[in-house]
Design a protein around this motif. Structure first.
Motif, short mmCIF file in Angstrom:
data_model
loop_
_atom_site.label_atom_id
_atom_site.label_comp_id
_atom_site.label_asym_id
_atom_site.label_seq_id
_atom_site.Cartn_x
_atom_site.Cartn_y
_atom_site.Cartn_z
N ILE A 1 1.44 -7.29 0.66
CA ILE A 1 0.42 -8.34 0.65
C ILE A 1 0.52 -9.14 -0.65
O ILE A 1 0.48 -10.37 -0.66
CB ILE A 1 -0.99 -7.71 0.78
CG1 ILE A 1 -1.19 -7.19 2.20
CG2 ILE A 1 -2.07 -8.71 0.43
CD1 ILE A 1 -1.19 -8.24 3.26
N SER B 1 0.63 -2.91 6.36
CA SER B 1 0.05 -4.26 6.32
C SER B 1 0.47 -5.06 7.54
O SER B 1 -0.27 -5.89 8.04
CB SER B 1 0.47 -4.98 5.04
OG SER B 1 1.84 -5.23 5.07
N SER C 1 -2.42 -6.30 10.26
CA SER C 1 -2.69 -7.73 10.31
C SER C 1 -2.78 -8.23 11.75
O SER C 1 -1.95 -7.90 12.59
CB SER C 1 -1.56 -8.48 9.61
OG SER C 1 -1.52 -9.79 10.08
#
Lengths: 401, 370
Positions: free
Chosen positions: A81, A121, A125
């Motif tokens: 990120i 991540s 997402s």
């Protein structure tokens, strides 16, 4: 009355326009591929392949873009990120991840640090898809794989995925895996992931230039090369050629492949194209120990002979069937043996034991990969059927003296 | 009570949409692991019994909604008090569903929009529908069920054709025996979504043919139960139990996995449409029940006047109900079924049924003596 209408129009404009957080096409940078490396400082280096939309469109009209169809940016960060945040500082537009088709992981990262925790991540997402395909970059940095331009396909990420697919269906030495499959294998105690690799042939620097794809041969070419085997999230082995194809057979992922057979001193004298196949895996429990039987039925057509074989003769075809079956059997057995030596159950046999014998699985689950899988008895049975021989029976040179 | 009539088909459709509503989208019965689909079927079977209780209760008080006949059974004061509790129950459930909807839209479609705005816009639609009355809700249901059904059928076809289903993911069946599955069914799936049909005790009086209530109720529970179980089985067999249990919206992930012929992909809109249709009916029915219930508790002549204030209460409650989604979900799984659903859906109706049967016997006896 007029007032009501006026009021309705005002309310309607406010409520129905729906542009709370609009992003115009000119404000976003569509990322088509993402490569993850690790640098000396131990930070992640992300390389973002961004589509240069204008040049793709002009290419379709036959103009052939003068600029590259992609632009590549890279950024570093302690986490994925953070890496993507840092990339924003180098890019005039917002990164748009909805169309990421390919994730490239470098060999170094897979070997030294492992891939156990890097997917979160992407999994979390809502923008990223877990159907994104994953490949490894072999003998080169992951960044180079997304930098190189490809011929025929304008978008390199698309080119890699299509190469992977066509190699899987036509050659049978690669596997197409997505993030979902990898996460599933990483978390399951009875399965380990496999990921296909790409390597770069030629000069990587010139592969980035548009001139590279203006000639008939490429200065730098991407090529599928081997399957990476993982254990506990770390890359431990590469499978190539027969080991790779044996593995793909046992995984039941073969679609159409060509099998060859040596015949009387002639190497690869007979070529059989497999049209359809079915791999069945069954498990038995024999005195508390699982035993795996793999049964493969494949049928196909003869595509080439280099010997004076009389293919109009059923006996000869049966002979070919038998020999091919034997060859396939050893190929698969070798692949399984290799996996057992690696102590990495890439076939998911452990998962099957869990599904069929959950009680027994509880006892052997803890040291399945290190103790039970390497000792596992695997029985391979192959049945090959030659159905057609193409348009001809005997080869034209069968009368040659 | 307003003057309205709905047909038994409309009621059936409404009940099916109500039960599918949010249950189709969120993971349910996850403690049963890969047997979640079995837990749903078992919950459905248990819900048949609940439906018998509700039907029996309604038989004694034909033509009256729950909040009215509570006064008859428990007396004016106590009846009003319990009826008020039921109104609160419906408001709370409406707020929960609204929160579910808002968060779902926020997580996957509108990350930068405030929850209040999404919920606010949605509740305005609900308020308008509730204001227009039960006939409008029923007719909307008749219209939208076609869309929902089409989506469900094409979804199943797409999933099957794309070859994503791996039945082996459903194995081992009954890993720990049948008991844990029954436990999950009785602890969770029977109340959500099936037991929530108790709210239809507020709508039964509008039915044109009251004798069909049992048939319609059982039929709707069976149909939605089979649908939910099938969808759960598809979820687990496509993405595996691990990912299903980790997902807030497993169906979304399943829909996103569809990649067919190179262009049938990213069908997120399926999820969005199912989400909005299902949630709309669930919130509307709860809100409608709360509005008419409140009107009967406080003896208000025109219930539709309450639509706006109660809608606002639902909206505000949906925001303050939990500070984050995990809190919201853990309340929904750990607290709501046992401490809220169980008393309101099972204990209270059973209690009422017993009292009503005594009262009714006495009445019929005195009638015989005369």
């Amino acid at each position: 009355m007029n007032r009501t209408i006026f009021f309705l129009i005002v309310i309607g404009t406010i409520l129905l326009s729906g542009c709370w957080n609009k992003r115009e096409l000119t404000d976003i940078a569509v990322v088509s591929a993402l490569a993850i490396d690790k640098n000396e400082e131990g930070k992640y280096v992300g390389t973002f392949q961004v589509i240069n939309a204008g040049n793709i469109a002009s290419g379709e009209q036959g103009g052939g873009g003068e600029n590259a169809p992609i632009r590549v940016f890279s950024a570093t960060g302690e986490s994925l990120i953070q890496m993507s945040r840092n990339a924003a500082a180098k890019m005039p537009r917002q990164l748009f991840y909805e169309h990421v088709k390919l994730l490239v992981i470098s060999e170094e990262l897979a070997k030294n640090e492992g891939i156990n925790t890097i997917f979160d991540s992407l999994d979390r997402s809502p923008n990223f898809r877990i159907t994104t395909r994953v490949v490894l970059a072999r003998d080169t940095e992951a960044a180079n794989v997304v930098k190189v331009l490809t011929a025929i396909e304008k978008l390199p990420s698309e080119g890699i995925i299509k190469t992977l697919k066509s190699a899987e269906t036509m050659q049978g030495e690669t596997v197409t895996v997505d993030i979902h499959a990898i996460m599933n294998a990483l978390r399951s105690p009875g399965k380990e992931p496999v990921i296909s690799a790409f390597t770069l042939k030629g000069d990587e620097k010139s592969g980035e230039r548009i001139q590279s794809i203006q000639s008939t041969t490429l200065d730098a070419n991407l090529q599928a090369k081997g399957i990476g085997v993982f254990k506990e999230g770390k890359l431990i082995d590469w499978l190539e050629d027969d080991a790779a194809s044996g593995t793909v057979w046992a995984l039941n992922k073969i679609q159409r492949t060509v099998m060859t057979l040596d015949w009387e001193n002639e190497i690869d004298a007979v070529a059989l194209e497999v049209i359809r196949q079915n791999t069945g895996v069954t498990i038995e429990m024999i005195s508390g120990k699982p035993k795996i039987s793999i049964e493969i039925r494949a049928e196909g057509d003869i595509r080439e002979v280099k010997n004076q074989l009389d293919l109009s003769h059923p006996n000869i075809l049966m002979n070919i069937e038998k020999k091919l079956g034997k060859k396939l059997k050893t190929e698969i057995e070798d692949a399984i043996l290799r996996a057992q030596e690696n102590k990495s159950d890439i076939f998911g046999f452990g998962e099957m034991v869990y599904q069929d014998y959950p009680e027994e699985w509880k006892k052997i689950k803890a040291d399945w990969q290190d103790v039970h899988f390497p000792e596992l008895k695997v029985d391979v049975k192959t049945d090959i059927f030659v159905r057609q021989t193409g348009l001809r029976n005997k080869p034209y040179f069968s009368d040659f003296e | 009570m307003e003057k309205a009539k709905i047909s038994s088909y409309q009621l059936f459709v409404l009940m099916v949409l109500f039960q599918l509503g949010s249950a189709l989208l969120v993971p349910i019965g996850m403690e049963a692991k890969q047997d979640a689909w079995l837990a749903i079927l078992m919950g459905m079977t248990a819900a048949f019994i609940l439906m018998y209780i509700y039907d029996g209760l309604y038989r004694y008080n034909e033509g009256k909604p729950l909040t009215e006949f509570l006064k008859d059974i428990l007396g004016n004061f106590l009846g009003r008090f319990v009826a008020f509790l039921y109104v609160l129950y419906f408001v709370y459930l409406a707020a929960r569903v609204l929160r579910d909807l808002g968060v779902a839209l926020l997580t996957f479609a509108y990350p930068f929009t405030p929850l209040f705005v999404v919920n606010g816009i949605f509740i305005l639609v609900v308020i308008y529908t509730v204001y227009k009355g039960v006939e409008v809700i029923a007719r909307t249901g008749e219209l939208l069920v076609v869309l929902e059904f089409l989506l469900a059928v094409t979804f199943i076809i797409l999933i099957v054709v794309s070859g994503l289903i791996q039945v082996s993911n459903l194995k081992p069946v009954l890993e720990e025996g049948v008991l844990p599955v029954i436990k999950v069914a009785l602890k969770e799936t029977v109340y959500f979504p099936f037991g929530e049909v108790i709210v239809f005790l507020m709508i039964f009086p509008y039915l044109k043919q009251p004798e069909k209530i049992k048939k319609v109720g059982i039929g709707s529970i069976a149909l939605s139960g089979i649908f939910l179980s099938l969808f759960m089985a598809i979820n687990i067999s496509v993405i595996g139990i691990n990912l299903t249990a980790r997902s807030h919206y497993p169906l979304l992930t399943v829909i996103q996995s569809i990649e067919l012929t190179g262009f049938l992909e990213r069908l997120d809109i399926y999820f969005l449409v199912l989400l909005v249709i299902g949630m709309f009916f669930k919130i509307s029915v709860f809100a409608y029940a709360a509005v008419t219930g409140a009107a009967s508790v406080f003896s208000i002549k025109k219930p539709s006047r309450l639509a706006y204030p109660i809608g606002m209460v639902i909206l505000l409650l949906s925001i303050v109900i939990a500070s984050n989604y995990s809190e919201h979900i853990s309340e929904g799984v750990n607290i709501v079924p046992l401490y809220i659903h169980l008393p309101f859906q099972v204990i209270m109706p059973l209690f009422l049924l017993v009292i009503a049967s005594f009262k009714y016997k006495k009445k019929s006896k005195t009638a015989d003596e005369k």
